[in-house]
Enzyme design. Structure first.
Site, mmCIF file in Angstrom:
data_model
loop_
_atom_site.group_PDB
_atom_site.id
_atom_site.type_symbol
_atom_site.label_atom_id
_atom_site.label_comp_id
_atom_site.label_asym_id
_atom_site.label_seq_id
_atom_site.Cartn_x
_atom_site.Cartn_y
_atom_site.Cartn_z
ATOM 1 N N LYS A 79 37.455 -45.748 -47.588
ATOM 2 C CA LYS A 79 37.973 -44.695 -48.474
ATOM 3 C C LYS A 79 38.584 -43.585 -47.619
ATOM 4 C CE LYS A 79 36.527 -41.749 -52.386
ATOM 5 N NZ LYS A 79 35.390 -41.258 -53.194
ATOM 6 N N SER A 154 36.187 -41.229 -58.143
ATOM 7 C CA SER A 154 37.375 -41.047 -57.333
ATOM 8 C C SER A 154 37.692 -42.248 -56.440
ATOM 9 C CB SER A 154 37.208 -39.816 -56.436
ATOM 10 O OG SER A 154 36.115 -39.995 -55.538
ATOM 11 N N SER A 178 31.363 -41.418 -57.957
ATOM 12 C CA SER A 178 32.601 -42.045 -57.468
ATOM 13 C C SER A 178 32.443 -43.385 -56.776
ATOM 14 C CB SER A 178 33.336 -41.093 -56.530
ATOM 15 O OG SER A 178 33.867 -40.037 -57.274
HETATM 16 N N1 GLN Z 1 34.130 -37.904 -61.284
HETATM 17 C C1 GLN Z 1 33.334 -36.931 -60.607
HETATM 18 C C2 GLN Z 1 34.164 -35.712 -60.292
HETATM 19 O O1 GLN Z 1 35.272 -35.679 -60.684
HETATM 20 C C3 GLN Z 1 32.710 -37.531 -59.404
HETATM 21 C C4 GLN Z 1 33.488 -37.383 -58.162
HETATM 22 C C5 GLN Z 1 32.824 -37.993 -56.979
HETATM 23 O O2 GLN Z 1 31.751 -38.588 -57.076
HETATM 24 N N2 GLN Z 1 33.428 -37.785 -55.838
HETATM 25 O O3 GLN Z 1 33.723 -34.791 -59.684
#
Ligand code: GLN
Length: 506
Positions: A79, A154, A178
């Site tokens: 990532k 994400s 994410s």
């Molecule tokens: N969807 C969550 C956010 O927008 C989680 C993001 C993440 O885990 N990096 O913050």
């Protein structure tokens, strides 16, 4: 010849160890797959030019009789939140376009030492803010099950790369879901370790009290094997736990063969309203619970009354920490700079941050600085921290009664690209079931539980365990995975309609 991209990492590792297959062949097969499908999927922001050289180096060492680690020679997608010395690291943001790090993230360095072959950097929502990968400054990733749908976020790039057989293994990061939510919508496995279990050194910080790095894979065993490589104490990360961890691969193997479901107490949260969940998601969850019960597990109703306030607390804690972490992108130290002729330093910073950050990042910086401002600190940030404590207590009480907690990993299956992009609240609600684990620091795993009847898309079941009990999740996850894959007559990904016609004959 077997299609090398179809193998699990564990199976590929066996073929590499016995020298039936070389790392160059395995790496080339994945590069070919990327060339064939990634124009459609867009899982990668960057493909390594060095992958074949690295693979050749592993092959040479193996041929010389060197004792290599269990995953040596297996390709790995990374990532883009994790910094790398040999590829750009952008965290999905324009402000870091082309940024080259002078050091490797600890998890990347450990992967290299273990002989894994970095294939490339995967797409993500900008600075890991989002649930769909649509907030990437470089365009969205598409779900291999249906190219018009989101791959989660994400870490949509890592999940899609693994689901589309472009990589057998990937690294992700999970601040509120994410790793787990992308796993849920792509039919893959995602594990968020205990807070402090895996180093975040070199993971571009989103919210430091919540961020964890972890594995993204197609099987529970593969996740355990990768976790064994990246986990453990790191003196560069002050939040890293000092303890010695058991082998997670061994835990997964034990789960897949043993009787671990017998007598296992599985908690189901009574306050989680059925109404917020798509019918097919609830149905798949109940089917998985039925399978657990049929193999001797006991389903216990537990109360976690503050669980549902997790999203609200998270959207104060996260923006507060993010606004502070992102202050370092000041046009001086990292990445892009927009010159303002005749302007002050502040003018240059403002112009750079205005041009370099996307809407969602700006929204959260504004939210965060507001929540932290002197007059509002107690009312917002302070209250959110109290809710966080209440959620931690809910978990403590629940884990006095049960071994693991189970929930659906997310409320719906993959939604359509564009469907929620203009509605931040709807986007945020994707993480109702994943966020509490980050707030409490406990580990969570998502594994495929089946397909939703109404749309044929994948659904995941999430298991949560007490902090430091990551091995329990590998045991339970592998046990349920074995039961379910058996009942389906093969892995779920074999049934992805688009996927199986992509990139020619497979
Ligand atoms: N969807 C969550 C956010 O927008 C989680 C993001 C993440 O885990 N990096 O913050």
């Amino acid at each position: 010849m077997t299609d090398l991209t179809k193998l699990s990492a564990a199976a590929l590792a066996d073929k590499l160890a016995s020298r039936e297959v070389s790392s160059v062949e395995a790496t080339q097969a994945h590069l070919d797959r990327i060339a064939a499908v990634d124009a459609d999927i867009h899982a990668f922001l960057h493909v390594s030019e060095r992958a074949l050289d690295v693979a050749a180096g592993i092959d040479t060492r193996r041929a010389a009789g060197e004792q290599l680690g269990p995953l040596a020679g297996v390709p790995l997608a990374i990532k883009d939140v994790l910094v790398t010395t040999d590829m750009p690291s952008t965290s999905g943001s324009k402000i870091l376009e082309g940024y080259m790090s002078p050091f490797d993230a600890t998890v990347v360095a450990r992967s290299r030492v273990a002989g894994l072959v970095p294939l490339g950097k995967t797409n993500m929502d900008e600075f890991a803010m989002g649930s769909s990968t649509e907030h990437s400054a470089y365009g969205p990733t598409r779900n291999p099950w249906d190219l018009n749908r989101i791959p989660g976020g994400s870490g949509g790039g890592s999940a899609a790369a693994v689901a589309a057989f472009e990589a057998p293994l990937a690294l992700g990061s999970d601040t509120g879901g994410s790793i787990r939510q992308p796993a849920h919508v792509t039919g893959t496995v995602g594990m968020k370790p205990t807070y402090g279990g895996v180093s975040r050194y070199g993971a571009i910080a989103l919210a430091s009290s919540l961020d964890q790095v972890g594995p993204v894979t197609r099987t529970v065993l593969d996740a355990g094997m990768l976790h064994d490589v990246i986990g453990g104490h790191d003196p560069h990360d002050s939040t890293s736990l000092a303890e010695a961890w058991p082998s997670f691969a061994a835990a997964a193997r034990e789960g897949a063969t043993g009787d671990v479901l017998k007598g296992l107490r599985v908690g189901v949260i009574k306050e989680l309203p059925d109404s917020g969940f798509q019918a097919g998601v609830s149905e798949s969850f109940r089917t998985a619970l039925g399978a657990l019960q049929a193999h001797g597990a006991e389903i216990v109703e537990i109360s976690a009354p503050h669980f549902e306030y997790g999203v609200a607390a998270y959207y104060l804690v996260l923006p507060a920490e993010a606004s502070s972490n992102l202050a370092k992108f000041d046009s001086v130290r990292f990445g892009m700079r927009i010159d303002v002729p005749g302007g002050t330093v502040e003018d240059v910073m403002a112009a750079t941050r205005d041009a370099g950050f996307g809407d969602e990042v700006k929204r959260r910086i504004i939210l965060g600085t507001y929540a932290l401002s002197a007059g509002y600190y107690d009312a917002y940030y302070g209250s959110a921290q109290k809710v966080r404590t209440l959620i931690q207590r809910d978990f403590d009480e629940a884990f006095a009664q049960v071994d693991v907690i189970a929930t659906p990993s997310a409320p719906t299956t993959a939604f359509k690209l564009g469907e929620k992009i203009d509605d931040p609240l709807q986007m945020y609600l994707n993480d109702v079931t994943t966020i509490p684990a980050n707030l409490a620091g406990v580990p969570g795993i998502s594994i495929p539980s089946g397909l939703a009847a109404e749309d044929g898309l994948p659904v995941g079941i999430q298991f949560l365990a007490p902090a430091r009990e990551d091995a329990r999740l590998y045991r339970v996850g592998a046990a349920l995975e074995a039961v379910l894959v058996d009942s389906w007559g093969g892995p779920l990904l074999d049934r992805a309609p688009v996927l199986n016609s992509m990139g020619g004959a497979r």
